[in-house]
Design an enzyme around this catalytic site. Structure first.
Site, PDB file in Angstrom:
ATOM      1  N   TYR A  15       0.829  -1.220   0.000  1.00  0.00           N
ATOM      2  CA  TYR A  15       0.000   0.000   0.000  1.00  0.00           C
ATOM      3  C   TYR A  15       0.864   1.271   0.000  1.00  0.00           C
ATOM      4  O   TYR A  15       0.808   2.089  -0.936  1.00  0.00           O
ATOM      5  CB  TYR A  15      -0.898  -0.061   1.236  1.00  0.00           C
ATOM      6  CG  TYR A  15      -1.808   1.109   1.508  1.00  0.00           C
ATOM      7  CD1 TYR A  15      -2.412   1.828   0.486  1.00  0.00           C
ATOM      8  CD2 TYR A  15      -2.100   1.479   2.833  1.00  0.00           C
ATOM      9  CE1 TYR A  15      -3.281   2.889   0.771  1.00  0.00           C
ATOM     10  CE2 TYR A  15      -2.954   2.522   3.127  1.00  0.00           C
ATOM     11  CZ  TYR A  15      -3.539   3.232   2.100  1.00  0.00           C
ATOM     12  OH  TYR A  15      -4.385   4.269   2.395  1.00  0.00           O
ATOM     13  N   ASP A  35       9.949  -7.519  -3.129  1.00  0.00           N
ATOM     14  CA  ASP A  35       8.608  -7.800  -2.599  1.00  0.00           C
ATOM     15  C   ASP A  35       8.140  -9.149  -3.139  1.00  0.00           C
ATOM     16  O   ASP A  35       8.550  -9.570  -4.218  1.00  0.00           O
ATOM     17  CB  ASP A  35       7.638  -6.688  -3.054  1.00  0.00           C
ATOM     18  CG  ASP A  35       6.375  -6.627  -2.202  1.00  0.00           C
ATOM     19  OD1 ASP A  35       5.617  -7.623  -2.187  1.00  0.00           O
ATOM     20  OD2 ASP A  35       6.132  -5.596  -1.557  1.00  0.00           O
ATOM     21  N   ASP A  58      11.611 -13.133  -1.487  1.00  0.00           N
ATOM     22  CA  ASP A  58      11.240 -13.166  -0.079  1.00  0.00           C
ATOM     23  C   ASP A  58      12.366 -12.585   0.770  1.00  0.00           C
ATOM     24  O   ASP A  58      13.523 -13.006   0.617  1.00  0.00           O
ATOM     25  CB  ASP A  58      10.997 -14.647   0.297  1.00  0.00           C
ATOM     26  CG  ASP A  58      10.221 -14.787   1.582  1.00  0.00           C
ATOM     27  OD1 ASP A  58      10.580 -14.126   2.572  1.00  0.00           O
ATOM     28  OD2 ASP A  58       9.255 -15.577   1.598  1.00  0.00           O
ATOM     29  N   ILE A  59      12.048 -11.684   1.663  1.00  0.00           N
ATOM     30  CA  ILE A  59      13.107 -11.110   2.522  1.00  0.00           C
ATOM     31  C   ILE A  59      13.698 -12.161   3.457  1.00  0.00           C
ATOM     32  O   ILE A  59      14.729 -11.922   4.072  1.00  0.00           O
ATOM     33  CB  ILE A  59      12.624  -9.893   3.356  1.00  0.00           C
ATOM     34  CG1 ILE A  59      11.471 -10.261   4.282  1.00  0.00           C
ATOM     35  CG2 ILE A  59      12.284  -8.708   2.479  1.00  0.00           C
ATOM     36  CD1 ILE A  59      11.290  -9.285   5.433  1.00  0.00           C
ATOM     37  N   ALA A  79       8.538  -4.183   4.196  1.00  0.00           N
ATOM     38  CA  ALA A  79       7.979  -5.539   4.046  1.00  0.00           C
ATOM     39  C   ALA A  79       7.557  -6.101   5.395  1.00  0.00           C
ATOM     40  O   ALA A  79       8.303  -6.020   6.370  1.00  0.00           O
ATOM     41  CB  ALA A  79       9.000  -6.467   3.397  1.00  0.00           C
ATOM     42  N   SER A 122       5.547   1.019  14.013  1.00  0.00           N
ATOM     43  CA  SER A 122       4.104   1.293  14.077  1.00  0.00           C
ATOM     44  C   SER A 122       3.779   2.032  15.373  1.00  0.00           C
ATOM     45  O   SER A 122       4.427   1.792  16.405  1.00  0.00           O
ATOM     46  CB  SER A 122       3.348  -0.037  14.061  1.00  0.00           C
ATOM     47  OG  SER A 122       2.015   0.165  14.474  1.00  0.00           O
ATOM     48  N   TYR A 146       2.473  -8.690  16.741  1.00  0.00           N
ATOM     49  CA  TYR A 146       2.808  -7.755  15.653  1.00  0.00           C
ATOM     50  C   TYR A 146       3.532  -6.538  16.231  1.00  0.00           C
ATOM     51  O   TYR A 146       4.607  -6.146  15.765  1.00  0.00           O
ATOM     52  CB  TYR A 146       1.521  -7.334  14.927  1.00  0.00           C
ATOM     53  CG  TYR A 146       1.682  -6.145  14.012  1.00  0.00           C
ATOM     54  CD1 TYR A 146       2.287  -6.265  12.765  1.00  0.00           C
ATOM     55  CD2 TYR A 146       1.217  -4.880  14.398  1.00  0.00           C
ATOM     56  CE1 TYR A 146       2.430  -5.167  11.929  1.00  0.00           C
ATOM     57  CE2 TYR A 146       1.356  -3.780  13.573  1.00  0.00           C
ATOM     58  CZ  TYR A 146       1.965  -3.927  12.340  1.00  0.00           C
ATOM     59  OH  TYR A 146       2.112  -2.833  11.525  1.00  0.00           O
ATOM     60  N   LYS A 150       7.658  -5.345  16.303  1.00  0.00           N
ATOM     61  CA  LYS A 150       8.031  -4.008  15.789  1.00  0.00           C
ATOM     62  C   LYS A 150       8.947  -3.337  16.814  1.00  0.00           C
ATOM     63  O   LYS A 150       9.975  -2.764  16.466  1.00  0.00           O
ATOM     64  CB  LYS A 150       6.780  -3.151  15.571  1.00  0.00           C
ATOM     65  CG  LYS A 150       5.942  -3.529  14.354  1.00  0.00           C
ATOM     66  CD  LYS A 150       6.552  -3.000  13.077  1.00  0.00           C
ATOM     67  CE  LYS A 150       5.650  -3.171  11.871  1.00  0.00           C
ATOM     68  NZ  LYS A 150       6.324  -2.971  10.593  1.00  0.00           N
TER      69      LYS A 150
HETATM   70  N1  LIG Z   1      -0.765   0.870   6.595  1.00  0.00           N
HETATM   71  C1  LIG Z   1      -0.781   1.245   7.865  1.00  0.00           C
HETATM   72  O1  LIG Z   1      -1.795   1.710   8.399  1.00  0.00           O
HETATM   73  C2  LIG Z   1       0.484   1.137   8.693  1.00  0.00           C
HETATM   74  C3  LIG Z   1       0.503   1.693   9.976  1.00  0.00           C
HETATM   75  C4  LIG Z   1       1.655   1.550  10.763  1.00  0.00           C
HETATM   76  C5  LIG Z   1       2.769   0.899  10.240  1.00  0.00           C
HETATM   77  N2  LIG Z   1       2.721   0.388   8.983  1.00  0.00           N
HETATM   78  C6  LIG Z   1       3.915  -0.317   8.463  1.00  0.00           C
HETATM   79  O2  LIG Z   1       4.298   0.239   7.230  1.00  0.00           O
HETATM   80  C7  LIG Z   1       4.767  -0.799   6.372  1.00  0.00           C
HETATM   81  C8  LIG Z   1       4.014  -0.767   5.061  1.00  0.00           C
HETATM   82  O3  LIG Z   1       2.621  -0.969   5.334  1.00  0.00           O
HETATM   83  P1  LIG Z   1       1.576  -1.217   4.156  1.00  0.00           P
HETATM   84  O4  LIG Z   1       0.265  -0.744   4.636  1.00  0.00           O
HETATM   85  O5  LIG Z   1       2.124  -0.699   2.888  1.00  0.00           O
HETATM   86  O6  LIG Z   1       1.552  -2.825   4.141  1.00  0.00           O
HETATM   87  P2  LIG Z   1       1.182  -3.831   2.954  1.00  0.00           P
HETATM   88  O7  LIG Z   1       0.719  -5.079   3.595  1.00  0.00           O
HETATM   89  O8  LIG Z   1       0.317  -3.168   1.956  1.00  0.00           O
HETATM   90  O9  LIG Z   1       2.608  -4.071   2.269  1.00  0.00           O
HETATM   91  C9  LIG Z   1       3.553  -4.961   2.763  1.00  0.00           C
HETATM   92  C10 LIG Z   1       4.282  -5.552   1.570  1.00  0.00           C
HETATM   93  O10 LIG Z   1       5.248  -6.464   2.061  1.00  0.00           O
HETATM   94  C11 LIG Z   1       5.294  -7.561   1.168  1.00  0.00           C
HETATM   95  N3  LIG Z   1       5.820  -8.708   1.902  1.00  0.00           N
HETATM   96  C12 LIG Z   1       5.251  -9.384   2.935  1.00  0.00           C
HETATM   97  N4  LIG Z   1       6.046 -10.390   3.314  1.00  0.00           N
HETATM   98  C13 LIG Z   1       7.140 -10.333   2.522  1.00  0.00           C
HETATM   99  C14 LIG Z   1       8.326 -11.124   2.433  1.00  0.00           C
HETATM  100  N5  LIG Z   1       8.509 -12.182   3.244  1.00  0.00           N
HETATM  101  N6  LIG Z   1       9.255 -10.804   1.510  1.00  0.00           N
HETATM  102  C15 LIG Z   1       9.053  -9.761   0.664  1.00  0.00           C
HETATM  103  N7  LIG Z   1       7.943  -8.981   0.701  1.00  0.00           N
HETATM  104  C16 LIG Z   1       7.009  -9.278   1.619  1.00  0.00           C
HETATM  105  C17 LIG Z   1       3.855  -7.766   0.725  1.00  0.00           C
HETATM  106  O11 LIG Z   1       3.799  -8.439  -0.523  1.00  0.00           O
HETATM  107  C18 LIG Z   1       3.361  -6.333   0.627  1.00  0.00           C
HETATM  108  O12 LIG Z   1       3.494  -5.851  -0.704  1.00  0.00           O
HETATM  109  C19 LIG Z   1       4.611  -2.106   7.145  1.00  0.00           C
HETATM  110  O13 LIG Z   1       5.843  -2.424   7.736  1.00  0.00           O
HETATM  111  C20 LIG Z   1       3.588  -1.772   8.192  1.00  0.00           C
HETATM  112  O14 LIG Z   1       3.723  -2.562   9.350  1.00  0.00           O
HETATM  113  C21 LIG Z   1       1.620   0.499   8.198  1.00  0.00           C
END
Ligand SMILES: NC(=O)c1ccc[n+]([C@@H]2O[C@H](COP(=O)([O-])OP(=O)(O)OC[C@H]3O[C@@H](n4cnc5c(N)ncnc54)[C@H](O)[C@@H]3O)[C@@H](O)[C@H]2O)c1
Length: 331
Positions: A15, A35, A58-59, A79, A122, A146, A150
């Protein structure tokens, strides 16, 4: 003058990443995305060119990580299994991605000559707080795995900092607004989806305050961090977001922006968590100012729904992390 980097964005096809990558390229940075592309392979079709490298992998696979890091001098680590429900589907999977893979990634980055590592933590690391303003110096009381991982990663990252390796952590509020890889499982986006497509917003509880940040401001945070001198960001931890409304007010903002007849149904909750996250420190320390409002986020989503950019938003599993995780049975 803009400083340009060769930046690896893990989770760059998520996202936040889907909004960040185009802006990094626009600002002149070279970008590598690493990703699993859980939410689609074609996200960056229009952006392909010499400044964008995409690695589907994969990371947790250190060989893939090392390959992706080639030539990179900075990392933005997004990720993640990125919410509690998806994490709880398979806690071992969540741990392996969110925690076990973290230090190897940081150390491989250092070994590859990366100079700057930015980590997306987060604001959920705080847990429940009675203080009227949640500031970065408060003790962390994470309530879920989770959030616990973090918080642990933040510590581990700071321990790896050195004169040659600048590290910085951001604690984002819940993100909202339209992005090419859309999430509709976060509060403002959920309400907007319900208002536009159901004519009825379901609010659980109401008076609890929750922090939100527009996805385009989230992107601006990362761009801003890349421009700061190392000494200003080294080992720093900042909240990102300063917009705190009770959930009931968020629903009213959504109703007002969507317009027409939208009912608000209020349901009881046994989750009274309420907190007000402060965005003062990042403003005072490095001059980061938010630009966008909740109204902007809702308008962006409404436009995207009305213009058909979002397909079947009530049911499409691509917009709901937990449904997608169930479908792909990631191990
Ligand atoms: N969106 C929110 O509201 C929010 C709030 C606080 C923190 N965050 C943090 O910000 C970051 C981005 O959030 P987001 O909303 O874009 O999340 P998201 O779930 O949309 O994106 C995460 C991405 O990581 C990839 N991914 C997952 N496991 C993986 C792996 N093993 N290897 C490679 N890629 C992998 C997924 O394919 C996905 O594209 C995250 O770390 C999340 O915890 C987000």
């Amino acid at each position: 003058m803009t400083r340009t980097w060769n930046v690896l964005v893990t989770g760059g096809a998520g996202y936040v990443g889907s909004a960040l990558i185009p802006e990094l390229l626009k600002a002149g940075h070279k970008v590598t995305v690493l990703d699993l592309y859980l939410y689609g392979d074609d996200l960056f079709e229009d952006l392909r060119g010499p400044n964008l490298r995409e690695v589907k992998g994969d990371i947790r696979d250190i060989a893939v990580v090392k390959d992706a890091l080639k030539g990179c001098d900075s990392v933005i680590h997004l990720a993640c299994i990125s919410n509690d429900p998806s994490y709880d589907l398979d806690p071992n999977l969540g741990r392996s991605i969110n925690y076990d893979a973290f230090l190897p990634l940081v150390r491989a980055s250092k070994a590859a000559g990366v100079k700057r590592f930015i980590y997306a933590s987060s604001s959920s690391v705080y847990g429940v707080k009675d203080e009227p303003e949640v500031t970065e110096d408060l003790p962390l009381e994470p309530l879920t795995d989770y959030s616990k991982f973090k918080a642990l990663c933040e510590q581990e990252l700071n321990a790896e900092a050195s004169d040659d390796f600048t590290v910085c952590t951001i604690r984002p509020s819940t993100v909202c607004g339209y992005a090419k890889r859309q999430r509709l499982d976060v509060v403002v986006n959920i309400f907007t989806n319900q208002a536009v497509n159901n004519g009825k917003i379901r609010v659980t509880g109401g008076p609890q305050k929750r922090p939100n940040i527009h996805v385009d401001d989230m992107v601006r945070v990362y761009l801003h961090l890349l421009q700061q001198p190392s000494e200003k960001i080294q080992r720093k931890i900042w909240n990102a977001g300063d917009t705190n409304f009770p959930i009931s007010e968020l629903a009213q903002i959504v109703r007002q922006v969507v317009g027409g007849h939208v009912e608000i149904e209020t349901l009881p909750t046994n989750d009274p968590r309420s907190y007000h996250v402060s965005g003062k420190k990042i403003r005072d320390d490095i001059g980061f100012e938010l630009k966008y409002t909740i109204e902007d986020a809702v308008r962006g989503l409404v436009d995207a729904m009305k213009s058909g950019k979002l397909v079947d938003p009530l049911n499409n599993p691509m917009y709901f992390n937990i449904k997608r995780m169930q479908d792909v049975r990631l191990k």
